[in-house]
Design a protein around this motif. Sequence first.
Motif, mmCIF file in Angstrom:
data_model
loop_
_atom_site.group_PDB
_atom_site.id
_atom_site.type_symbol
_atom_site.label_atom_id
_atom_site.label_comp_id
_atom_site.label_asym_id
_atom_site.label_seq_id
_atom_site.Cartn_x
_atom_site.Cartn_y
_atom_site.Cartn_z
ATOM 1 N N GLN A 85 -99.969 24.412 9.664
ATOM 2 C CA GLN A 85 -100.969 23.801 8.789
ATOM 3 C C GLN A 85 -102.062 23.101 9.581
ATOM 4 O OE1 GLN A 85 -100.532 25.494 5.927
ATOM 5 N NE2 GLN A 85 -101.235 23.635 4.971
ATOM 6 N N THR A 86 -101.698 22.457 10.681
ATOM 7 C CA THR A 86 -102.693 21.779 11.511
ATOM 8 C C THR A 86 -103.669 22.794 12.086
ATOM 9 O OG1 THR A 86 -101.123 20.027 12.049
ATOM 10 C CG2 THR A 86 -103.028 20.265 13.496
ATOM 11 N N ARG A 87 -103.152 23.913 12.584
ATOM 12 C CA ARG A 87 -104.041 24.974 13.108
ATOM 13 C C ARG A 87 -104.993 25.469 12.025
ATOM 14 N NH1 ARG A 87 -99.491 26.866 15.722
ATOM 15 N NH2 ARG A 87 -99.152 28.454 14.138
ATOM 16 N N ARG A 88 -104.466 25.682 10.827
ATOM 17 C CA ARG A 88 -105.316 26.155 9.723
ATOM 18 C C ARG A 88 -106.396 25.137 9.376
ATOM 19 N NH1 ARG A 88 -100.974 28.466 5.448
ATOM 20 N NH2 ARG A 88 -100.546 30.430 6.489
ATOM 21 N N LEU A 89 -106.007 23.874 9.263
ATOM 22 C CA LEU A 89 -106.969 22.845 8.886
ATOM 23 C C LEU A 89 -108.058 22.664 9.933
ATOM 24 C CD1 LEU A 89 -104.546 20.221 7.335
ATOM 25 C CD2 LEU A 89 -106.216 21.624 6.122
ATOM 26 N N ILE A 90 -107.681 22.726 11.201
ATOM 27 C CA ILE A 90 -108.684 22.596 12.264
ATOM 28 C C ILE A 90 -109.649 23.770 12.235
ATOM 29 C CG2 ILE A 90 -108.998 22.647 14.774
ATOM 30 C CD1 ILE A 90 -106.482 20.900 14.970
ATOM 31 N N GLY A 91 -109.145 24.946 11.876
ATOM 32 C CA GLY A 91 -109.986 26.145 11.834
ATOM 33 C C GLY A 91 -110.938 26.201 10.652
ATOM 34 N N GLU A 92 -110.752 25.329 9.669
ATOM 35 C CA GLU A 92 -111.641 25.338 8.505
ATOM 36 C C GLU A 92 -113.046 24.891 8.883
ATOM 37 O OE1 GLU A 92 -110.000 22.953 5.396
ATOM 38 O OE2 GLU A 92 -108.449 24.429 4.931
ATOM 39 N N ARG A 93 -113.993 25.349 8.103
ATOM 40 C CA ARG A 93 -115.384 24.975 8.325
ATOM 41 C C ARG A 93 -115.569 23.477 8.132
ATOM 42 N NH1 ARG A 93 -119.725 27.650 4.574
ATOM 43 N NH2 ARG A 93 -119.362 25.748 3.459
ATOM 44 N N GLY A 94 -116.384 22.879 8.947
ATOM 45 C CA GLY A 94 -116.647 21.448 8.858
ATOM 46 C C GLY A 94 -115.832 20.620 9.832
ATOM 47 N N ASN A 95 -114.954 21.252 10.595
ATOM 48 C CA ASN A 95 -114.119 20.526 11.554
ATOM 49 C C ASN A 95 -114.478 20.871 12.996
ATOM 50 O OD1 ASN A 95 -112.615 19.306 9.506
ATOM 51 N ND2 ASN A 95 -111.266 21.060 9.354
ATOM 52 N N GLU A 96 -115.688 21.341 13.201
ATOM 53 C CA GLU A 96 -116.084 21.819 14.531
ATOM 54 C C GLU A 96 -115.994 20.741 15.607
ATOM 55 O OE1 GLU A 96 -118.135 22.131 11.820
ATOM 56 O OE2 GLU A 96 -117.892 24.263 11.401
ATOM 57 N N GLY A 97 -116.272 19.509 15.285
ATOM 58 C CA GLY A 97 -116.307 18.454 16.286
ATOM 59 C C GLY A 97 -114.956 17.872 16.665
ATOM 60 N N MET A 98 -113.913 18.334 16.024
ATOM 61 C CA MET A 98 -112.593 17.768 16.314
ATOM 62 C C MET A 98 -112.091 18.180 17.691
ATOM 63 S SD MET A 98 -110.755 18.212 12.615
ATOM 64 C CE MET A 98 -109.190 17.579 13.161
ATOM 65 N N ILE A 99 -112.228 19.448 18.018
ATOM 66 C CA ILE A 99 -111.725 19.993 19.277
ATOM 67 C C ILE A 99 -112.860 19.982 20.302
ATOM 68 C CG2 ILE A 99 -110.769 22.067 20.371
ATOM 69 C CD1 ILE A 99 -108.889 20.801 18.360
ATOM 70 N N GLY A 100 -112.507 19.651 21.537
ATOM 71 C CA GLY A 100 -113.500 19.708 22.598
ATOM 72 C C GLY A 100 -113.735 18.362 23.250
#
Length: 166
Positions: A85-100
């Motif tokens: 579920q975490t992978r799916r939620l991070i992959g959703e649109r609008g979460n671009e700034g979370m990773i990196g």
Amino acid sequence: MQIQYELTEDDYTRFNLNHIKRSKTSKRMLILQRTIGPIMFLGASFVLATWLQETGWWWYGTYGVASILWFLYYPKYFERHVRKQTRRLIGERGNEGMIGPHTMNLDEDGLRDVNEFGETRASWAGIKEVVEEDDYVYLYNSSVSAHILPKRGLDMEEVRRWLPTR
């Protein structure tokens, strides 16, 4: 103080798993889900044995084993589910700034977290709880969300000087 760090999908997954282990509501939910399966299995064995008017030992044995397996392996299943579920939620649109890459500035007023997509500010009064784990510091701004600060390569003595004590 300025801190440069990079957040990964694994950092968010570990935060979610840690939060579930710490949250009273999540612990209660996990215990309920872990015990409701065996209760349903044993109830089904009783109903089937009664309905089919056969000796119940076969049904009780089969569903009893299923109940034990459910109780023992449900936590591992639940952990896999949280990871997925975490992978799916991070992959959703609008979460671009979370990773990196992130840059967090700590000063006497609070914190400022900057990444290539924007920035987030929080005053120290807005930080409800500071949780320090082996590999992370979580700066909770609500009961379900936190700024994740991985300890990789950080001078934690310096960081601790800036964190609020509660």
